[in-house]
Design an enzyme around this catalytic site. Structure first.
Site, PDB file in Angstrom:
ATOM      1  N   HIS A 293     -62.426-102.036 -54.694  1.00 27.15           N
ATOM      2  CA  HIS A 293     -62.847-102.523 -53.382  1.00 27.15           C
ATOM      3  C   HIS A 293     -62.229-103.901 -53.153  1.00 27.15           C
ATOM      4  O   HIS A 293     -62.275-104.758 -54.045  1.00 27.15           O
ATOM      5  CB  HIS A 293     -64.371-102.629 -53.295  1.00 27.15           C
ATOM      6  CG  HIS A 293     -65.070-101.319 -53.418  1.00 27.15           C
ATOM      7  ND1 HIS A 293     -66.409-101.204 -53.744  1.00 27.15           N
ATOM      8  CD2 HIS A 293     -64.627-100.048 -53.268  1.00 27.15           C
ATOM      9  CE1 HIS A 293     -66.750 -99.936 -53.777  1.00 27.15           C
ATOM     10  NE2 HIS A 293     -65.680 -99.214 -53.490  1.00 27.15           N
TER      11      HIS A 293
ATOM     12  N   HIS B  36     -69.351 -79.274 -11.768  1.00 22.26           N
ATOM     13  CA  HIS B  36     -68.267 -80.122 -12.226  1.00 22.26           C
ATOM     14  C   HIS B  36     -68.115 -79.926 -13.723  1.00 22.26           C
ATOM     15  O   HIS B  36     -68.894 -79.207 -14.359  1.00 22.26           O
ATOM     16  CB  HIS B  36     -68.510 -81.603 -11.873  1.00 22.26           C
ATOM     17  CG  HIS B  36     -69.696 -82.195 -12.557  1.00 22.26           C
ATOM     18  ND1 HIS B  36     -70.981 -82.100 -12.044  1.00 22.26           N
ATOM     19  CD2 HIS B  36     -69.816 -82.882 -13.713  1.00 22.26           C
ATOM     20  CE1 HIS B  36     -71.836 -82.707 -12.842  1.00 22.26           C
ATOM     21  NE2 HIS B  36     -71.151 -83.183 -13.888  1.00 22.26           N
TER      22      HIS B  36
ATOM     23  N   LYS C 202     -70.022 -63.549 -49.640  1.00 25.26           N
ATOM     24  CA  LYS C 202     -68.963 -64.511 -49.325  1.00 25.26           C
ATOM     25  C   LYS C 202     -67.659 -63.906 -49.822  1.00 25.26           C
ATOM     26  O   LYS C 202     -67.505 -63.638 -51.001  1.00 25.26           O
ATOM     27  CB  LYS C 202     -69.222 -65.862 -49.992  1.00 25.26           C
ATOM     28  CG  LYS C 202     -68.214 -66.927 -49.553  1.00 25.26           C
ATOM     29  CD  LYS C 202     -68.491 -68.267 -50.191  1.00 25.26           C
ATOM     30  CE  LYS C 202     -67.587 -69.334 -49.585  1.00 25.26           C
ATOM     31  NZ  LYS C 202     -66.161 -68.966 -49.579  1.00 25.26           N
TER      32      LYS C 202
ATOM     33  N   GLY D  87     -62.053 -96.440 -58.138  1.00 25.95           N
ATOM     34  CA  GLY D  87     -61.056 -97.280 -57.521  1.00 25.95           C
ATOM     35  C   GLY D  87     -61.385 -98.757 -57.489  1.00 25.95           C
ATOM     36  O   GLY D  87     -62.075 -99.295 -58.361  1.00 25.95           O
TER      37      GLY D  87
ATOM     38  N   GLU E  45     -67.231 -63.537 -54.588  1.00 30.98           N
ATOM     39  CA  GLU E  45     -67.036 -64.983 -54.705  1.00 30.98           C
ATOM     40  C   GLU E  45     -68.359 -65.735 -54.611  1.00 30.98           C
ATOM     41  O   GLU E  45     -68.504 -66.824 -55.169  1.00 30.98           O
ATOM     42  CB  GLU E  45     -66.096 -65.469 -53.595  1.00 30.98           C
ATOM     43  CG  GLU E  45     -65.728 -66.943 -53.713  1.00 30.98           C
ATOM     44  CD  GLU E  45     -64.980 -67.443 -52.497  1.00 30.98           C
ATOM     45  OE1 GLU E  45     -64.392 -68.536 -52.595  1.00 30.98           O
ATOM     46  OE2 GLU E  45     -64.986 -66.765 -51.455  1.00 30.98           O
TER      47      GLU E  45
END
Length: 916
Positions: A180, A445, A631, A178, A773
């Site tokens: 800046h 509290h 997983k 990108g 997975e």
């Protein structure tokens, strides 16, 4: 400036710098060597010192070139030359001694280390401490399918907004994706002040062009848009410095550009040699960012030596710094008591836990709450950021401090965190976090803590938060607490400040509607507390506030028209919350109170949110310290039972009670209160979880008889029979799960998968053999961090490889303009290719050029695919004869037969399309 010294050294400004392997190629694509990097650093040294000097430098190194592994290095190594200045900064869990850029010789030493990227904060050091900044940065991060020219159009709009506020701006193409944008401020401000300005710019632009711009950090909504990231101004963050090299396929540079270039189109990132030529012809395009612009336009780089922060022999002065940062200069001993201002939390001067005053000591009914149900203006809203600064355009934000927190505590005696700030993972929440902690001190509290300006602003609430608009409750403002305290549970020893047992009663995230010195309005999103709350200060001298559940909840404002769930407490908690403020504290049982009502109650409370693992390579983990589980490719859920009924929520807290009836007898099998962590899966014919089928079944509410039914894989237990197990180790929780597994044996479609044998590589091999997975590695001594992402659990996904035929390609955009963007892939069918998706990642620019060289002679006019491709794939497509076979890694196939998250691996020279 540089002259050759000994065989392994160069002379730079009078310093002898060891410099080895000058001919080593660091950028394969262009043949750029280590000597070239040194020459570039030598040429731009005055500029790098100007824009990165007098700051701690984090280096990203590629010792064997950019095609090999890289790593970030913060600490200055022991072998660093004595003349490299350093500064010591205190981070969350350790002290880090950074180098400070002060001279061309230091840059030459960076080159010797193959430190291609130099990352710095925006603030500068002041007397060896983190100080203020005179610049802001806005990072324009393009999402998928957004090219550099589109990003440049957004940059021009940001420039216009900055011009309107009187701020001169300077564009820098990042050398990665990108752009800046830097802007000079008229006066030095804190990091929080800089963030306030940048945030207002980002949000204004998002309102003007919501189709093109987002100022929200959530990655799922960035596709097709430019993310205007204002958070780089945080004192906790670093950004690659202007004129730094980038460790990419080619030697691109974070290069200053002219505004004319950004408007001309066909914008591309620049190589280091192009940057040097432009300096000769155009001079420094950032001239005026750090100092008032000279307007010289000189072709020579300006030189302004940076002040040394500290010498190697004399570390930086150790005092407290401003608290907007995740790092702060290390301090020794206690600090002076800090005073609060504006929206900063006030500090109590008591040496023990602040005594919550009795409600009768404050006339809550007389508090001025005339504004509490009025809608606030747009300028008061900042729903996605901990800052929530309502003051428009002021760059001077509130200064918070943890000096009072540290003064009251002896880190040698209390288990409480002393982290200042921590780099907290916020990927899975939509805003700043809040926590309510139940504190069994001298008097019971509840402590409400809201993330704000890098700390946790805190209030002691004797009776907990109210649940009805008519109920106003006292809240005593206490000292700010460090980020990281939101996960603290444990016993503070007798004799220490706040002695007693503390547990997490509720936690979540919040939206900040207003934050003033005397009024705060927030929308809490927790497991037990949800809704719009106001805190109104009634006595600055006594640090007293009133907290109220607002009458106007306005669900359409923040909930998109959904019902806004009211706060609700389990019966035992409601009783505890309504106890008089001077009631004796109940005995400390060592466990958090049950979160599930007992047998016979009408409805169990909502279950806790699950603990989230961190992605990492687990192959080398030993089995004596780590356990390994499968997983599962499904929906993560937690289930709460009271022995008669069950409730289920997703990992994001969304109710999934429509599925609890799919497991008849589950609650009865427990026979008591319980909370479990599990995964919803649909199994294919081989017994492997099929995510696409699960998604279809979920869309049908679990009633689609043409799809296999949903199963529940149980792998952790958080609470059982009234005992909270979250503070216990994984091994202990697994023992409890194994004990209750026989109870679940007769419940249809409920399983408790076994633990895999270690070490990590063996567990992975077993998971791959089964077609799973991946695996999750869990530290055997890890406690359960509900709702948090943790490195105590690590996930490692296995990727599928598929050989496919290239049927076409799409041209690249932005940095790949004029080259290969993505390959269109298919599998052979009787009359052509069956499309399975496109791949645009995994190859370097050099490999992309080689692929294009092979594909261009295969060009044809018509598509070789048997069916028309989706519009986003066939747009600008170039068709080729289906002759080239490539290997692709991916995470399985979607329901329409397309690869999930594909990545190119290589050409299969050993295969022809007919072999597939």
């Amino acid at each position: 400036m540089a002259s050759k010294g000994s065989k392994e050294s160069v002379k730079v400004d009078g310093q002898s710098v060891r410099f080895t392997h000058p001919d080593k190629v660091l950028y394969d694509a262009t043949g750029t060597t280590k000597a070239d990097v040194l020459e570039y650093y030598r040429a731009v040294a005055p500029l790098l010192i100007e824009y990165a000097g007098n700051r701690p430098v984090t280096r990203k190194r590629w010792p064997d070139g950019t095609t090999d592994k890289s790593f970030f290095e913060k600490n200055l190594p022991q072998h660093a030359p004595d003349w490299v200045p350093q500064v010591t900064i205190e981070h969350s869990k350790r002290d880090v001694t950074y180098p400070v850029l002060d001279s061309p010789a230091t840059l030459a030493w960076f080159a010797q280390q193959a430190a291609l990227e130099l990352h710095v904060p925006q603030w500068t050091l002041s007397n060896g401490e983190p100080g203020r900044t005179r610049r802001i940065i806005i990072d324009l991060d393009p999402g998928e399918e957004v090219d550099l020219d589109t990003t440049a159009r957004v940059a021009l709009r940001v420039r216009d907004l900055l011009d309107e506020t009187g701020l001169e701006s300077f564009p820098v193409t990042s050398g990665s994706k990108g752009i800046h944008l830097y802007a000079r401020l008229d006066k030095a401000v804190t990091s929080k002040g800089a963030s306030a300005v940048a945030k207002q710019i980002a949000q204004s632009l998002e309102k003007q062009t919501p189709d093109l711009v987002t100022a929200t950090m959530k990655r799922s909504i960035r596709s097709g848009k430019v993310f205007v990231d204002w958070s780089q101004n945080s004192g906790a963050k670093t950004t690659v410095a202007p004129y730094s090299l980038r460790g990419r396929a080619e030697p691109w540079v974070a290069a200053p550009r002219s505004w004319e270039e950004l408007g001309d189109g066909d914008l591309k990132h620049l190589h280091w040699d192009a940057v040097l030529k432009r300096l000769d012809s155009d001079g420094d395009l950032l001239d005026g960012l750090e100092t008032s612009g000279s307007g010289s336009g000189s072709g020579s780089a300006k030189k302004k030596p940076a002040k040394k922060a500290a010498s190697k022999k004399a570390p930086a002065k150790k005092t407290a710094s401003s608290a907007g940062s995740a790092s702060r200069t290390k301090q020794s001993g206690g600090g002076k008591k800090s005073s609060s201002s504006s929206s900063s939390s006030s500090s109590s001067s008591d040496d023990e836990d602040p005594e919550p005053a009795d409600a009768s000591s404050v006339d809550a009914s007389s508090a001025d709450t005339s504004t509490t149900d009025a809608s606030s203006s747009d300028a008061d809203r900042a729903a996605t950021d901990p800052g929530c600064d309502a003051e428009p355009a002021s760059a001077e934000a509130v200064v918070t401090s943890l000096a009072e927190y540290r003064r009251k505590r002896d880190r040698r005696n209390t288990p409480e965190p002393f982290e200042g700030e921590v780099e907290t993972d916020r990927d899975d929440v939509d805003g700043p976090i809040f926590v309510i902690q139940e504190h069994h001190a001298r008097r019971l509290h509840f402590d409400l803590r809201l993330e704000h300006h890098g700390v946790l602003a805190s209030w002691a609430v004797p009776k907990n938060l109210p649940t009805e608009p008519k109920d106003r409750r006292l809240a005593v403002n206490t000292e700010d607490h460090p980020l990281g305290y939101e996960t603290f549970e444990g016993t503070i020893p007798k004799g220490e400040y706040g002695a007693g047992h503390m547990t997490i009663w509720d936690h979540g995230w919040y939206e900040c509607e207003k934050w003033r010195a005397d009024e705060i309005i927030v929308w809490l999103h927790g497991e037990k507390v949800s809704g719009r709350y106001v805190l109104v200060r009634t006595s600055a001298e006594k640090n007293q506030w009133i907290v109220q559940y607002m009458k106007d909840q306005s669900p359409d404002s923040f909930y998109g028209g959904r019902d806004n769930p009211k706060s609700s407490y389990p019966a035992d908690r409601a009783a505890a919350g309504s106890a008089p403020a001077d009631a004796d504290s109940p005995a400390d049982t060592g466990h958090a109170a049950p979160v599930i009502d007992g047998p016979g109650s009408d409805r169990p409370a909502a279950p806790l949110l699950p603990m989230i693992p961190t992605s990492a390579d687990v192959t080398a983990l030993p089995e004596d310290k780590w356990a390994f589980e499968g997983k599962w490719d499904g929906y993560r859920v937690t289930v709460a039972s009271n022995g008669e009924q069950s409730r289920m929520v997703s990992r994001n807290g969304n109710a999934m009670d429509w599925l609890t009836d799919g497991f008849p007898g589950l609650a009865q099998a427990f026979g008591t209160s319980a909370v479990i962590d599990a995964e919803l899966v649909v199994l294919d014919s081989t017994g492997v979880p099929d995510f696409a089928a699960l998604a279809k079944q979920a869309g049908a509410g679990g009633s689609d008889e043409s799809i296999a039914p949903v199963h529940l894989f149980v792998f952790d237990v958080l609470q059982f029979d009234g005992v909270d197990l979250r503070s216990q180790s994984w091994e202990r929780r697994r023992e409890v799960l194994d004990l209750i597994t026989p109870r679940l044996a007769d419940v249809p479609r409920v399983q408790v998968p076994g633990v895999l044998d270690g070490p990590g590589d063996r567990a992975l091999a077993e998971a791959e053999e089964f077609g799973w997975e991946g695996i999750v590695a869990k530290r055997r001594d890890s406690r359960y961090e509900s709702g948090q992402r943790s490195r105590s659990w690590l996930k490692h996904k296995l990727l599928t490889t598929t050989d496919a035929v290239v049927g076409g390609w799409r041209p690249g955009k932005g940095g790949r303009s004029g080259g290969l963007g993505s390959l269109l892939l298919g599998l052979p069918a009787e009359t052509g290719l069956t499309y399975i998706g496109r791949v645009g990642t995994g190859f370097t620019d050099k490999q992309a050029r080689a692929l294009l060289d092979e594909l261009e002679p295969l060009s044809r006019k018509t598509s070789p695919f048997v069916a028309e491709l989706p519009s986003d794939a066939r747009r600008d497509a170039k068709w080729v004869l289906p002759k080239l076979v490539v290997e692709v890694r991916h995470q399985g196939f979607t329901d329409d037969g397309h690869m999930r998250q594909p990545s190119w691996r290589d050409i299969r020279r050993d295969k022809l399309p007919g072999d597939l």
